[in-house]
Structures are given as structure tokens and as C-alpha cells.
Design an enzyme around this catalytic site. Structure first.
Site, PDB file in Angstrom:
ATOM      1  N   HIS A  76      -2.081  -3.384   7.525  1.00  0.00           N
ATOM      2  CA  HIS A  76      -1.365  -2.672   6.472  1.00  0.00           C
ATOM      3  C   HIS A  76      -1.917  -2.893   5.069  1.00  0.00           C
ATOM      4  O   HIS A  76      -1.559  -2.164   4.158  1.00  0.00           O
ATOM      5  CB  HIS A  76       0.109  -3.073   6.517  1.00  0.00           C
ATOM      6  CG  HIS A  76       1.037  -2.135   5.819  1.00  0.00           C
ATOM      7  ND1 HIS A  76       0.938  -0.759   5.932  1.00  0.00           N
ATOM      8  CD2 HIS A  76       2.091  -2.361   4.991  1.00  0.00           C
ATOM      9  CE1 HIS A  76       1.899  -0.188   5.227  1.00  0.00           C
ATOM     10  NE2 HIS A  76       2.602  -1.131   4.639  1.00  0.00           N
ATOM     11  N   SER A 135       1.734   1.482   0.568  1.00  0.00           N
ATOM     12  CA  SER A 135       2.994   1.460   1.325  1.00  0.00           C
ATOM     13  C   SER A 135       4.100   2.122   0.499  1.00  0.00           C
ATOM     14  O   SER A 135       3.946   3.278   0.094  1.00  0.00           O
ATOM     15  CB  SER A 135       3.318   0.015   1.720  1.00  0.00           C
ATOM     16  OG  SER A 135       4.315  -0.027   2.710  1.00  0.00           O
ATOM     17  N   ASP A 195      -2.755  -0.094  11.400  1.00  0.00           N
ATOM     18  CA  ASP A 195      -1.854  -0.070  10.251  1.00  0.00           C
ATOM     19  C   ASP A 195      -0.439   0.353  10.657  1.00  0.00           C
ATOM     20  O   ASP A 195      -0.261   1.164  11.570  1.00  0.00           O
ATOM     21  CB  ASP A 195      -2.425   0.948   9.252  1.00  0.00           C
ATOM     22  CG  ASP A 195      -1.977   0.757   7.828  1.00  0.00           C
ATOM     23  OD1 ASP A 195      -0.872   0.249   7.614  1.00  0.00           O
ATOM     24  OD2 ASP A 195      -2.745   1.163   6.941  1.00  0.00           O
TER      25      ASP A 195
END
Length: 299
Positions: A277, A110, A250
Site C-alpha cells: 500500500h 490512500s 496493494d
């Protein structure tokens, strides 16, 4: 395996680090350094990967970025000027120097993947043998537009709430937070329960201050110091081997992941069916096997 923890000084504060060493470190194995998301999450969820140390005979290095977890202190309160890319890039440079991390593999998840890209493209990435870009992005604008597209998965009332809130800019309402929570449940993660790994259930100090200042109020509407993060046009400059990882459900949609995979020369893309995610949490065995193969290929 053996786990050690400590602190390194940084900007008058401290960065907490955690190293997982295998019982037998194999020759030629560069350590894997993990950059967590947020900004303002912690290293905690990476602990599900601790088994890679003995599985592959290599060290794992993780840390809490300044402003969250064990790298928070009360002296950071009110210093929003810190929450910008250069702070975290400087911190990562200091970590590498302080722990002697000259030759490494790098995994960013991320926001951590954004940090990894900036380390490679803006700081040179000296000594990085390979990079794993997990559920991350090259373009904040594409991330935002894909997030808005996925509002169709919410109920009509939730979509209306999201749209009206974005127009008004008044985010702190129960209706908006409920719609946001539903969106994150669909594409990010659910609340941990008694069956979840301990590292996910453990209380932690998140860095909400750094998230608000650097990204913004929520995932769909980047407005902070990172809102102008646009590196899609520079992906061709990545010189080390790159593995792109994402889940079908995601926050990093398949289109966002494809932009990374198409833009980086020779990149490989692994799509995890049904994962949100944190693919390494929702399909840990496959993720560990994938990492072991990738790292061994690129030592």
C-alpha cells in the site's frame, strides 16, 4: 536541503506542517504537496521522499491532518462531528492560503487521494498543475468488494472469522484483530523493524477516532461518513494531468487502480510489482525517479 516546521490555526485547533526546501530551488518548479492516508495516519512516511527536494530542485510540503499526529490536541476528543470530508477540505484550503501555495502539484496516497479528488472536483483545484493518485480509490463500494474478494488469500479459519464478525458487527475480539492484522500484512504493510527508515519507526499519535467515524472499523467494511464516497462517474471531470500509482499487492487492487486510470482523461498508470500500500516506501528509488520525471513534464 533545509526542513522547517510550524502550525497554522484551524477551527480553534492547529494544523502542523512540514516543508522541505532544496539547497537550490530551480526556477519554474511548483512545490509538491502531499496528502497522507487514513483518515488518521500522519505525514511521517512521506519523509522517505525528502530526497526529491534536492534531486529535483523543488519544495515538498506535507502536514498532519486535523485529528492525528502533531495536529491532535485533547480538545478534539469526543467531537466526532468533525470527521467528515468538509473538515479536511476546509483544512487543505486553509493550508494553501496560509502557506501561499497558489501553484502546486498534488500527491494523495490512500485516503489522501480521495481528498485530492474532492479538492479537484468539489473545490475546483485552482492552481493544481498535476495530480498523483497513489494507492487510492474512486469508489468505496468497489474498494470494499475487492477487499472481500481478497479474503481468499487468508486461511480458512481467518476467512470464517472475518465473515462471522461482519455478520455480528462485534469487531473487538482477538480472533478478528488477528485476522485483520494478517490481511493488512499481506496488502498494506508489515511492522517496522530496526532496518526500517526512522520516520516509520518513530512513535506517532494516530487518529483512530477520525478513522472510526469517517471510514469505519476496518478497511474492508466502510461504514462511516466516507462510506458513500463514489466519484467514479465524475472522473472525466478531472482536467489536470493525472498519474495513477499502485502496487500489485496493494489494498488498491489493480481493478481499483484501473477504474481511476480508465476514468480520467489521458491518465497514466504505473504499477509497482510486488509492492503493497505504500509503494514509495517499498520501492523508494523507482518512486523518486518516477516523480521527478512526472513533475518535470508537468511544470
Amino acid at each position: 536541503m533545509h526542513i522547517s516546521e510550524g502550525y497554522l490555526p484551524f477551527l480553534g485547533h492547529q494544523t502542523h506542517w512540514r516543508v522541505v526546501e532544496p539547497d537550490e530551488e530551480l526556477p519554474g518548479r511548483a512545490p509538491l504537496v502531499l496528502l497522507h492516508g487514513g483518515p488518521g495516519s500522519t505525514h511521517n512516511y512521506f519523509e522517505v521522499l525528502d530526497g526529491l527536494a534536492d534531486l529535483d530542485g523543488r519544495r515538498l510540503v506535507m502536514y498532519d491532518q486535523l485529528g492525528c499526529g502533531l495536529s491532535w490536541d485533547d480538545g478534539l476528543a469526543g467531537h466526532d462531528e468533525l470527521w467528515r470530508a468538509d473538515t479536511w477540505l476546509d483544512e487543505f484550503d486553509a493550508l494553501r492560503a496560509g502557506l501561499g501555495l497558489e501553484r502546486i502539484h498534488l500527491l494523495g496516497q490512500s485516503w489522501g487521494g480521495m481528498l485530492a479528488l474532492m479538492h479537484l472536483l468539489d473545490r475546483g483545484g485552482v492552481g493544481v498543475r498535476s495530480v498523483v493518485l497513489s494507492s487510492t480509490l474512486a469508489s468505496a463500494s468497489l474498494w470494499g468488494s475487492e477487499g472481500h474478494r481478497r479474503l481468499r488469500y487468508l486461511g480458512a479459519d481467518e476467512r470464517r472469522t472475518m465473515e462471522e464478525t461482519e455478520r455480528s458487527g462485534r469487531f473487538d475480539t482477538p480472533e478478528f484483530r488477528a485476522a485483520e492484522a494478517r490481511y493488512l500484512e499481506l496488502f498494506c504493510a508489515g511492522e517496522p523493524d530496526e532496518s526500517s527508515p526512522e520516520c516509520l519507526r518513530r512513535p506517532k499519535r494516530t487518529g483512530r477516532e477520525s478513522y472510526l467515524a469517517a471510514w469505519g472499523d476496518n478497511e474492508l467494511m466502510p461504514s462511516g461518513t466516507l462510506a458513500g464516497f463514489e466519484y467514479a462517474g465524475r472522473l472525466k471531470e478531472v482536467r489536470c494531468p493525472a498519474l495513477v500509482v499502485s502496487g500489485t499487492q496493494d489494498l488498491c487492487s489493480p481493478l481499483v487502480a484501473k477504474q481511476l486510470a480508465d476514468g480520467i482523461p489521458g491518465a497514466r498508470w504505473e504499477l509497482f510489482e510486488g509492492c503493497r500500500h505504500a509503494c514509495f516506501v517499498e520501492d523508494t528509488p523507482r518512486y523518486l525517479a518516477m516523480l521527478r520525471e512526472w513533475l518535470d513534464e508537468n511544470d
